[in-house]
Design a protein around this motif. Structure first.
Motif, PDB file in Angstrom:
ATOM      1  N   LEU A   1      89.834  78.971  70.547  1.00 53.76           N
ATOM      2  CA  LEU A   1      89.497  80.228  69.872  1.00 53.76           C
ATOM      3  C   LEU A   1      88.713  79.974  68.590  1.00 53.76           C
ATOM      4  O   LEU A   1      87.758  80.695  68.276  1.00 53.76           O
ATOM      5  CB  LEU A   1      90.773  81.007  69.570  1.00 53.76           C
ATOM      6  CG  LEU A   1      91.546  81.565  70.780  1.00 53.76           C
ATOM      7  CD1 LEU A   1      92.839  82.210  70.323  1.00 53.76           C
ATOM      8  CD2 LEU A   1      90.704  82.556  71.561  1.00 53.76           C
TER       9      LEU A   1
ATOM     10  N   ALA B   1      89.619  78.793  76.675  1.00 54.59           N
ATOM     11  CA  ALA B   1      89.525  79.753  75.575  1.00 54.59           C
ATOM     12  C   ALA B   1      88.109  79.798  75.017  1.00 54.59           C
ATOM     13  O   ALA B   1      87.565  80.881  74.739  1.00 54.59           O
ATOM     14  CB  ALA B   1      90.521  79.388  74.477  1.00 54.59           C
TER      15      ALA B   1
ATOM     16  N   LEU C   1      91.527  86.874  78.440  1.00 50.39           N
ATOM     17  CA  LEU C   1      92.817  86.577  79.064  1.00 50.39           C
ATOM     18  C   LEU C   1      92.677  85.991  80.475  1.00 50.39           C
ATOM     19  O   LEU C   1      93.401  85.035  80.809  1.00 50.39           O
ATOM     20  CB  LEU C   1      93.680  87.836  79.096  1.00 50.39           C
ATOM     21  CG  LEU C   1      95.113  87.655  79.610  1.00 50.39           C
ATOM     22  CD1 LEU C   1      95.858  86.629  78.781  1.00 50.39           C
ATOM     23  CD2 LEU C   1      95.858  88.985  79.606  1.00 50.39           C
TER      24      LEU C   1
ATOM     25  N   ARG D   1      92.651  91.404  68.519  1.00 52.53           N
ATOM     26  CA  ARG D   1      93.810  91.786  69.331  1.00 52.53           C
ATOM     27  C   ARG D   1      93.445  92.757  70.444  1.00 52.53           C
ATOM     28  O   ARG D   1      93.952  92.632  71.562  1.00 52.53           O
ATOM     29  CB  ARG D   1      94.885  92.400  68.430  1.00 52.53           C
ATOM     30  CG  ARG D   1      96.156  92.815  69.159  1.00 52.53           C
ATOM     31  CD  ARG D   1      97.231  93.213  68.170  1.00 52.53           C
ATOM     32  NE  ARG D   1      96.827  94.363  67.375  1.00 52.53           N
ATOM     33  CZ  ARG D   1      97.049  95.634  67.727  1.00 52.53           C
ATOM     34  NH1 ARG D   1      97.646  95.901  68.873  1.00 52.53           N
ATOM     35  NH2 ARG D   1      96.673  96.618  66.933  1.00 52.53           N
TER      36      ARG D   1
ATOM     37  N   TRP E   1      90.940  89.361  72.780  1.00 58.62           N
ATOM     38  CA  TRP E   1      92.024  88.782  73.574  1.00 58.62           C
ATOM     39  C   TRP E   1      92.056  89.316  75.007  1.00 58.62           C
ATOM     40  O   TRP E   1      92.134  88.528  75.946  1.00 58.62           O
ATOM     41  CB  TRP E   1      93.355  89.019  72.876  1.00 58.62           C
ATOM     42  CG  TRP E   1      94.536  88.514  73.658  1.00 58.62           C
ATOM     43  CD1 TRP E   1      95.443  89.249  74.339  1.00 58.62           C
ATOM     44  CD2 TRP E   1      94.903  87.144  73.856  1.00 58.62           C
ATOM     45  NE1 TRP E   1      96.362  88.439  74.954  1.00 58.62           N
ATOM     46  CE2 TRP E   1      96.053  87.136  74.677  1.00 58.62           C
ATOM     47  CE3 TRP E   1      94.378  85.939  73.431  1.00 58.62           C
ATOM     48  CZ2 TRP E   1      96.691  85.970  75.065  1.00 58.62           C
ATOM     49  CZ3 TRP E   1      95.012  84.763  73.825  1.00 58.62           C
ATOM     50  CH2 TRP E   1      96.149  84.785  74.622  1.00 58.62           C
TER      51      TRP E   1
END
Length: 289
Positions: free
Chosen positions: A116, A174, A209, A201, A205
């Motif tokens: 990330l 990621a 995912l 968020r 994300w």
């Protein structure tokens, strides 16, 4: 008298129990095609294992190899049931699962954070990521002599090697998820003037995912294989230790029983993660289709 009999028969025929039973029969008939399709898939999936079992039995019957090298399948089955009944096999399995879970949590968590960071911050991707990738590309077993000198041959060695193996798949997944996600998501986030943490968020994300869950599957698969190798080299518990003990004792039935359990457990773990991925991120598969 006939009217009374007719009314009684009608009332019996229309009892709530009969209506529920009728709905149950209709539901069973409706689910029959799905059930038959599932049974067909299971039957097709068992073709290769049963073919291998038949070939194995034939090879033993023809005495292509000595019994000490290739044990009879019935002996392997009896040994497996005995190991389960005594609790030895479940105990060793729990030890191995605990180790791979700890290694995946540590290495996978760090890999996720690094991926990330490299994906979100360009300077880190340019100056730090190449060094981290170069270190990770050295095979885990290549680090074994150094790690043995630093950490000894205890439990820490196994967890660290598994963590090192699980680090790279999560970092790459990621990073690739960040770099390949549709840019229109960022445009919408900027138009809504979302704060940075809220943007990560609610936008970043969910979009990455699916890639992360794929990385988890790869990390678990690699970590499971490295775990068995490490347990065979230096361990006093676990499936790898049990396999090595069977080889040293010239009990190849124990070795074969352990190999079968390792393969089945590895497949079950991967299958469970695949189902979880489809259930959690099913929208991504529909979008790709």
């Amino acid at each position: 008298m006939s009217d009374v009999t007719f009314k009684t028969s009608v009332s019996i025929a229309e009892t709530p129990f009969d209506r529920v039973a009728d709905k149950g029969v209709r539901g069973l008939l409706a689910s029959a095609p799905h059930l038959s399709g599932w049974l067909g898939k299971v039957a097709l999936g068992l073709v290769v294992p049963f073919a291998l079992l038949a070939f194995w039995s034939y090879a033993v019957h023809q005495e292509w190899l000595a019994e000490q090298i290739l044990p009879d399948p019935r002996l392997v089955y009896e040994t497996t049931t005995d190991l389960i009944a005594t609790g030895q096999l479940p105990g060793e399995l729990l030890v191995s699962l605990g180790r791979v879970a700890a290694g995946l949590a540590v290495g996978g968590g760090l890999g996720l954070l690094f991926g990330l960071a490299f994906g979100l911050f360009r300077p880190l991707d340019i100056y730090v990521a190449p060094t981290v990738r170069a270190i990770c590309l050295v095979p885990s077993l290549g680090w074994l002599p150094f790690f043995m000198l630093v950490f000894g041959i205890g439990e820490a060695l196994k967890i660290i090697l598994i963590a090192k193996t699980c680090f790279l798949p999560l970092m790459v997944s990621a990073y690739e998820g960040i770099r390949s996600r549709p840019r229109k998501y960022d445009d919408v986030a900027r138009a809504l003037e979302l704060p940075w943490l809220v943007r990560v968020r609610l936008v970043v994300w969910p979009s990455i995912l699916p890639a992360i869950l794929t990385g988890v599957r790869q990390a678990l698969s690699r970590g499971w294989k490295v775990l068995i190798l490490v347990e065979m080299i230096s361990s006093a518990a676990g499936l790898g230790y049990l396999m090595m003990w069977g080889r040293k004792a010239f009990q190849l039935d124990v070795v074969f029983a352990t190999m079968i359990v390792i393969g089945i457990v590895g497949w079950v773990l991967d299958y469970a993660l695949t189902k979880f991925q489809h259930r959690t991120t099913g929208w991504s598969f529909k979008t790709a289709a």
